[in-house]
Design a protein around this motif. Structure first.
Motif, mmCIF file in Angstrom:
data_model
loop_
_atom_site.group_PDB
_atom_site.id
_atom_site.type_symbol
_atom_site.label_atom_id
_atom_site.label_comp_id
_atom_site.label_asym_id
_atom_site.label_seq_id
_atom_site.Cartn_x
_atom_site.Cartn_y
_atom_site.Cartn_z
ATOM 1 N N LEU A 80 0.839 -1.200 0.000
ATOM 2 C CA LEU A 80 0.000 0.000 0.000
ATOM 3 C C LEU A 80 0.875 1.252 0.000
ATOM 4 C CD1 LEU A 80 -2.655 -0.985 2.702
ATOM 5 C CD2 LEU A 80 -2.912 -1.074 0.236
ATOM 6 N N ASP A 81 0.376 2.276 -0.682
ATOM 7 C CA ASP A 81 1.075 3.556 -0.595
ATOM 8 C C ASP A 81 0.595 4.283 0.666
ATOM 9 O OD1 ASP A 81 -1.452 4.244 -1.311
ATOM 10 O OD2 ASP A 81 -0.905 5.502 -3.009
ATOM 11 N N ASP A 82 1.136 5.438 0.952
ATOM 12 C CA ASP A 82 0.826 6.140 2.199
ATOM 13 C C ASP A 82 -0.648 6.496 2.320
ATOM 14 O OD1 ASP A 82 3.388 5.998 3.109
ATOM 15 O OD2 ASP A 82 3.983 7.995 2.423
ATOM 16 N N ALA A 83 -1.247 6.982 1.271
ATOM 17 C CA ALA A 83 -2.655 7.389 1.328
ATOM 18 C C ALA A 83 -3.558 6.184 1.556
ATOM 19 C CB ALA A 83 -3.045 8.110 0.037
ATOM 20 N N ALA A 84 -3.273 5.083 0.871
ATOM 21 C CA ALA A 84 -4.098 3.879 1.045
ATOM 22 C C ALA A 84 -3.919 3.305 2.448
ATOM 23 C CB ALA A 84 -3.724 2.841 -0.005
ATOM 24 N N ALA A 85 -2.705 3.334 2.984
ATOM 25 C CA ALA A 85 -2.460 2.836 4.342
ATOM 26 C C ALA A 85 -3.202 3.686 5.358
ATOM 27 C CB ALA A 85 -0.965 2.825 4.633
ATOM 28 N N ARG A 86 -3.189 5.025 5.162
ATOM 29 C CA ARG A 86 -3.904 5.936 6.058
ATOM 30 C C ARG A 86 -5.405 5.658 6.003
ATOM 31 N NH1 ARG A 86 -2.730 10.615 3.776
ATOM 32 N NH2 ARG A 86 -0.550 10.233 4.199
ATOM 33 N N ASP A 87 -5.957 5.481 4.826
ATOM 34 C CA ASP A 87 -7.389 5.176 4.695
ATOM 35 C C ASP A 87 -7.737 3.846 5.362
ATOM 36 O OD1 ASP A 87 -7.896 7.495 3.316
ATOM 37 O OD2 ASP A 87 -7.770 6.542 1.324
ATOM 38 N N LYS A 88 -6.879 2.888 5.182
ATOM 39 C CA LYS A 88 -7.125 1.561 5.792
ATOM 40 C C LYS A 88 -7.139 1.670 7.310
ATOM 41 C CE LYS A 88 -5.464 -3.166 5.924
ATOM 42 N NZ LYS A 88 -4.452 -4.121 5.517
ATOM 43 N N LEU A 89 -6.193 2.417 7.872
ATOM 44 C CA LEU A 89 -6.155 2.590 9.318
ATOM 45 C C LEU A 89 -7.369 3.355 9.821
ATOM 46 C CD1 LEU A 89 -2.386 3.376 9.948
ATOM 47 C CD2 LEU A 89 -3.651 1.347 10.669
ATOM 48 N N GLN A 90 -7.812 4.364 9.077
ATOM 49 C CA GLN A 90 -8.971 5.152 9.503
ATOM 50 C C GLN A 90 -10.254 4.335 9.438
ATOM 51 O OE1 GLN A 90 -8.828 8.588 6.987
ATOM 52 N NE2 GLN A 90 -7.316 9.654 8.274
ATOM 53 N N SER A 92 -10.434 1.100 9.930
ATOM 54 C CA SER A 92 -10.274 -0.112 10.729
ATOM 55 C C SER A 92 -11.310 -0.153 11.846
ATOM 56 C CB SER A 92 -8.870 -0.142 11.337
ATOM 57 O OG SER A 92 -8.771 -1.180 12.294
ATOM 58 N N LYS A 93 -11.750 -1.349 12.190
ATOM 59 C CA LYS A 93 -12.724 -1.493 13.278
ATOM 60 C C LYS A 93 -12.112 -1.114 14.620
ATOM 61 C CE LYS A 93 -11.752 -6.359 14.199
ATOM 62 N NZ LYS A 93 -12.274 -7.695 14.304
ATOM 63 N N HIS A 94 -10.785 -1.092 14.693
ATOM 64 C CA HIS A 94 -10.118 -0.739 15.950
ATOM 65 C C HIS A 94 -9.954 0.768 16.091
ATOM 66 C CE1 HIS A 94 -9.275 -4.949 16.562
ATOM 67 N NE2 HIS A 94 -8.749 -5.036 15.343
ATOM 68 N N ASN A 95 -10.284 1.548 15.067
ATOM 69 C CA ASN A 95 -10.114 2.981 15.081
ATOM 70 C C ASN A 95 -11.443 3.699 15.247
ATOM 71 O OD1 ASN A 95 -8.635 5.365 14.956
ATOM 72 N ND2 ASN A 95 -8.849 5.543 12.741
ATOM 73 N N GLN A 96 -12.467 3.007 15.629
ATOM 74 C CA GLN A 96 -13.786 3.627 15.781
ATOM 75 C C GLN A 96 -13.870 4.346 17.123
ATOM 76 O OE1 GLN A 96 -15.883 3.665 13.231
ATOM 77 N NE2 GLN A 96 -14.385 2.453 12.107
ATOM 78 N N PRO A 97 -14.407 5.577 17.141
ATOM 79 C CA PRO A 97 -14.504 6.343 18.403
ATOM 80 C C PRO A 97 -15.584 5.818 19.313
ATOM 81 C CG PRO A 97 -15.213 7.713 16.528
ATOM 82 C CD PRO A 97 -14.789 6.372 16.004
#
Length: 97
Positions: A80-90, A92-97
């Motif tokens: 993944l490039d940086d933008a795709a990695a950032r989107d994937k992390l955002q 993620s089910k572990h990144n939900q507020p």
């Protein structure tokens, strides 16, 4: 009573043989009982060891699967490039507020 007197007076060796027979039967009974307990404990220990081996094998298999999954995820993430990695992390089910 006369029978006992006859055994003691004339045939004490029969009385000794009878006593030895009683002792031998008692020793055989109690010895066999002990052997039976030892054999039962050995069977129990063997079964316990088999269960432990099966559990260890299951744990090893699960660890291997986890390692393969981690390698797969690392490989996917490295592509993944940086933008795709950032989107994937955002997302993620572990990144939900």
């Amino acid at each position: 009573m006369t029978f006992i007197n006859t055994l003691i007076g004339g045939g004490w060796h029969w009385l000794a043989a009878l006593g030895a027979l009683v002792v031998a039967v008692g020793a055989s009974y109690f010895g066999g009982k002990k052997i039976g307990k030892v054999q039962q404990k050995a069977k129990s220990d063997t079964e316990s060891a088999r269960k432990e081996v099966a559990q260890a094998a299951a744990v090893a298999q699960q660890q291997q699967q986890n390692q393969q999954e981690a390698k797969r995820v690392v490989q996917i993430n490295s592509n993944l490039d940086d933008a795709a990695a950032r989107d994937k992390l955002q997302q993620s089910k572990h990144n939900q507020p």
